[in-house]
Write an enzyme that holds these catalytic residues in place. Sequence first.
Site, PDB file in Angstrom:
ATOM      1  N   ASN A 193      10.460   0.368   4.461  1.00  0.00           N
ATOM      2  CA  ASN A 193       9.473   1.395   4.123  1.00  0.00           C
ATOM      3  C   ASN A 193       8.323   1.454   5.128  1.00  0.00           C
ATOM      4  O   ASN A 193       7.713   2.505   5.297  1.00  0.00           O
ATOM      5  CB  ASN A 193       8.934   1.093   2.714  1.00  0.00           C
ATOM      6  N   ALA A 194       8.037   0.335   5.795  1.00  0.00           N
ATOM      7  CA  ALA A 194       6.856   0.277   6.664  1.00  0.00           C
ATOM      8  C   ALA A 194       6.901   1.392   7.710  1.00  0.00           C
ATOM      9  O   ALA A 194       7.919   1.592   8.371  1.00  0.00           O
ATOM     10  CB  ALA A 194       6.791  -1.084   7.363  1.00  0.00           C
ATOM     11  N   TYR A 243       7.133  10.526  15.482  1.00  0.00           N
ATOM     12  CA  TYR A 243       7.447  10.184  14.080  1.00  0.00           C
ATOM     13  C   TYR A 243       8.764  10.845  13.636  1.00  0.00           C
ATOM     14  O   TYR A 243       9.625  10.193  13.026  1.00  0.00           O
ATOM     15  CB  TYR A 243       6.281  10.662  13.216  1.00  0.00           C
ATOM     16  N   THR A 252       1.860   6.603  11.577  1.00  0.00           N
ATOM     17  CA  THR A 252       1.807   7.860  12.330  1.00  0.00           C
ATOM     18  C   THR A 252       0.839   7.696  13.501  1.00  0.00           C
ATOM     19  O   THR A 252      -0.147   6.964  13.402  1.00  0.00           O
ATOM     20  CB  THR A 252       1.305   9.040  11.463  1.00  0.00           C
ATOM     21  N   GLN A 300       8.170  18.294  12.976  1.00  0.00           N
ATOM     22  CA  GLN A 300       6.793  18.657  12.577  1.00  0.00           C
ATOM     23  C   GLN A 300       5.927  18.774  13.814  1.00  0.00           C
ATOM     24  O   GLN A 300       5.948  17.869  14.664  1.00  0.00           O
ATOM     25  CB  GLN A 300       6.219  17.590  11.620  1.00  0.00           C
ATOM     26  N   PRO A 342      10.977  11.477   1.600  1.00  0.00           N
ATOM     27  CA  PRO A 342       9.853  12.023   0.840  1.00  0.00           C
ATOM     28  C   PRO A 342       9.261  13.214   1.577  1.00  0.00           C
ATOM     29  O   PRO A 342       9.237  13.255   2.812  1.00  0.00           O
ATOM     30  CB  PRO A 342       8.843  10.869   0.804  1.00  0.00           C
ATOM     31  N   ARG A 385       0.845  -1.200   0.000  1.00  0.00           N
ATOM     32  CA  ARG A 385       0.000   0.000   0.000  1.00  0.00           C
ATOM     33  C   ARG A 385       0.881   1.251   0.000  1.00  0.00           C
ATOM     34  O   ARG A 385       2.056   1.198   0.353  1.00  0.00           O
ATOM     35  CB  ARG A 385      -0.881   0.025   1.249  1.00  0.00           C
ATOM     36  N   GLN A 421       4.333  15.691  15.701  1.00  0.00           N
ATOM     37  CA  GLN A 421       5.023  14.449  15.317  1.00  0.00           C
ATOM     38  C   GLN A 421       6.357  14.241  16.055  1.00  0.00           C
ATOM     39  O   GLN A 421       7.342  13.804  15.453  1.00  0.00           O
ATOM     40  CB  GLN A 421       5.286  14.434  13.813  1.00  0.00           C
TER      41      GLN A 421
HETATM   42  N1  CAA Z   1       2.044  25.047  13.984  1.00  0.00           N
HETATM   43  C1  CAA Z   1       1.667  25.799  15.007  1.00  0.00           C
HETATM   44  N2  CAA Z   1       0.546  25.594  15.699  1.00  0.00           N
HETATM   45  C2  CAA Z   1      -0.241  24.583  15.333  1.00  0.00           C
HETATM   46  C3  CAA Z   1       0.084  23.750  14.250  1.00  0.00           C
HETATM   47  C4  CAA Z   1       1.281  24.024  13.561  1.00  0.00           C
HETATM   48  N3  CAA Z   1       1.675  23.272  12.509  1.00  0.00           N
HETATM   49  N4  CAA Z   1      -0.887  22.824  14.123  1.00  0.00           N
HETATM   50  C5  CAA Z   1      -1.795  23.055  15.097  1.00  0.00           C
HETATM   51  N5  CAA Z   1      -1.408  24.127  15.797  1.00  0.00           N
HETATM   52  C6  CAA Z   1      -2.087  24.725  16.941  1.00  0.00           C
HETATM   53  C7  CAA Z   1      -3.567  24.979  16.639  1.00  0.00           C
HETATM   54  O1  CAA Z   1      -3.706  26.175  15.922  1.00  0.00           O
HETATM   55  C8  CAA Z   1      -4.159  25.029  18.012  1.00  0.00           C
HETATM   56  O2  CAA Z   1      -3.896  26.279  18.596  1.00  0.00           O
HETATM   57  P1  CAA Z   1      -5.018  27.007  19.487  1.00  0.00           P
HETATM   58  O3  CAA Z   1      -5.341  26.036  20.595  1.00  0.00           O
HETATM   59  O4  CAA Z   1      -4.329  28.251  19.960  1.00  0.00           O
HETATM   60  O5  CAA Z   1      -6.150  27.238  18.563  1.00  0.00           O
HETATM   61  C9  CAA Z   1      -3.310  24.021  18.800  1.00  0.00           C
HETATM   62  O6  CAA Z   1      -2.110  23.824  18.041  1.00  0.00           O
HETATM   63  C10 CAA Z   1      -3.993  22.682  18.956  1.00  0.00           C
HETATM   64  O7  CAA Z   1      -4.464  22.278  17.662  1.00  0.00           O
HETATM   65  P2  CAA Z   1      -5.590  21.219  17.523  1.00  0.00           P
HETATM   66  O8  CAA Z   1      -6.758  21.547  18.367  1.00  0.00           O
HETATM   67  O9  CAA Z   1      -5.791  20.959  16.070  1.00  0.00           O
HETATM   68  O10 CAA Z   1      -4.912  19.936  18.210  1.00  0.00           O
HETATM   69  P3  CAA Z   1      -5.272  18.478  17.961  1.00  0.00           P
HETATM   70  O11 CAA Z   1      -4.839  17.730  19.175  1.00  0.00           O
HETATM   71  O12 CAA Z   1      -6.670  18.297  17.526  1.00  0.00           O
HETATM   72  O13 CAA Z   1      -4.378  18.034  16.657  1.00  0.00           O
HETATM   73  C11 CAA Z   1      -2.431  17.665  15.328  1.00  0.00           C
HETATM   74  C12 CAA Z   1      -3.082  18.522  16.418  1.00  0.00           C
HETATM   75  C13 CAA Z   1      -2.645  16.188  15.561  1.00  0.00           C
HETATM   76  C14 CAA Z   1      -0.957  17.952  15.382  1.00  0.00           C
HETATM   77  C15 CAA Z   1      -3.046  18.061  13.967  1.00  0.00           C
HETATM   78  O14 CAA Z   1      -2.872  19.422  13.790  1.00  0.00           O
HETATM   79  C16 CAA Z   1      -2.372  17.342  12.818  1.00  0.00           C
HETATM   80  O15 CAA Z   1      -2.714  16.212  12.472  1.00  0.00           O
HETATM   81  N6  CAA Z   1      -1.392  17.970  12.164  1.00  0.00           N
HETATM   82  C17 CAA Z   1      -0.679  17.398  11.022  1.00  0.00           C
HETATM   83  C18 CAA Z   1       0.629  16.840  11.447  1.00  0.00           C
HETATM   84  C19 CAA Z   1       1.328  16.340  10.196  1.00  0.00           C
HETATM   85  O16 CAA Z   1       1.779  17.116   9.368  1.00  0.00           O
HETATM   86  N7  CAA Z   1       1.438  15.018  10.059  1.00  0.00           N
HETATM   87  C20 CAA Z   1       2.024  14.458   8.880  1.00  0.00           C
HETATM   88  C21 CAA Z   1       1.276  13.237   8.507  1.00  0.00           C
HETATM   89  S1  CAA Z   1       1.818  12.609   6.927  1.00  0.00           S
HETATM   90  C22 CAA Z   1       3.290  11.954   7.243  1.00  0.00           C
HETATM   91  O17 CAA Z   1       3.748  11.841   8.341  1.00  0.00           O
HETATM   92  C23 CAA Z   1       4.073  11.492   6.044  1.00  0.00           C
HETATM   93  C24 CAA Z   1       5.368  12.236   5.952  1.00  0.00           C
HETATM   94  O18 CAA Z   1       6.401  11.630   6.189  1.00  0.00           O
HETATM   95  C25 CAA Z   1       5.386  13.617   5.474  1.00  0.00           C
END
Ligand code: CAA
Length: 240
Positions: A82-83, A147, A86, A141, A177, A12, A144
């Site tokens: 690769n596995a 991660y 998050t 990140q 990536p 996948r 993360q």
């Molecule tokens: N920078 C600064 N502040 C941030 C932020 C960021 N990137 N993201 C969220 N915040 C802040 C929000 O604005 C919020 O602030 P307030 O309380 O002042 O409003 C606070 O953090 C809390 O945010 P949430 O209520 O959204 O918190 P949550 O617990 O519901 O979720 C999270 C937070 C899980 C981190 C969610 O924002 C998220 O999933 N972010 C994406 C993380 C990401 O990029 N993951 C990559 C996945 S793909 C991958 O991993 C493959 C790869 O290799 C690239």
Amino acid sequence: MGRVALVTGGSRGIGEAISKGLKAAGFDVAATYAGNDEAAAKFTEETGIKTYKWNVGSYEESKAGIEKVEAEIGPIDVVVANAGITRDAPFHKMTPEQWQQVIDTNLTGVFNTVHPVWPGMRERKFGRVIVISSINGQKGQFGQVNYAATKAGDLGIVKSLAQEGARAGITANAICPGYIATEMVMAVPEKVRESIIAQIPAGRLGEPEEIARCVAFLASDDAGFINGSTISANGAQFFV
Ligand code: CAA
């Protein structure tokens, strides 16, 4: 007989494209998966690539699985770790379980995958170790800590393995990536995903095949002097 390649998480996402790309490049490919039997069966039916089910977080399962692959297909020449999973959460909400699950799969999983194939590669004086890291191992990140720690750890693994394997004809490299159009990225809340895409100068997510082509090159004889390196493929989102 072609060279044999093992791709963990190979049925996948990015792994699926890597398995298909290596097959197209002439490798005999084995793909592992952790749980989704249905997706794995569909993948085998469509591609003819054999799948094997084990948990990369377990050394015993990995060792036994690799022995099975080697008995059925042949000694593994190319291993693609690769596995990955998050379990995103801001640090103040991250649980010890979310930390441990990601460490077990993404970091210990690399050890468990490479360690059993390493002695054979040393004996045969050829090997290609390719670890799929991430842009978030390079830059960190929000959400993360777990991660990013594992993906940064991958870079330490390949830089060390490269030095240990070089005289035995083994190379070890990492690919980082950026954000690629897979289920993992689609699981990020839509609003957050939109803001991520806005930060990518290319203006789009990457395609899994764009990573698979990097893997096929690193696996080839042409890449024999590339060792210990990190290839970024992120649409200019981040420079090291
Ligand atoms: N920078 C600064 N502040 C941030 C932020 C960021 N990137 N993201 C969220 N915040 C802040 C929000 O604005 C919020 O602030 P307030 O309380 O002042 O409003 C606070 O953090 C809390 O945010 P949430 O209520 O959204 O918190 P949550 O617990 O519901 O979720 C999270 C937070 C899980 C981190 C969610 O924002 C998220 O999933 N972010 C994406 C993380 C990401 O990029 N993951 C990559 C996945 S793909 C991958 O991993 C493959 C790869 O290799 C690239």
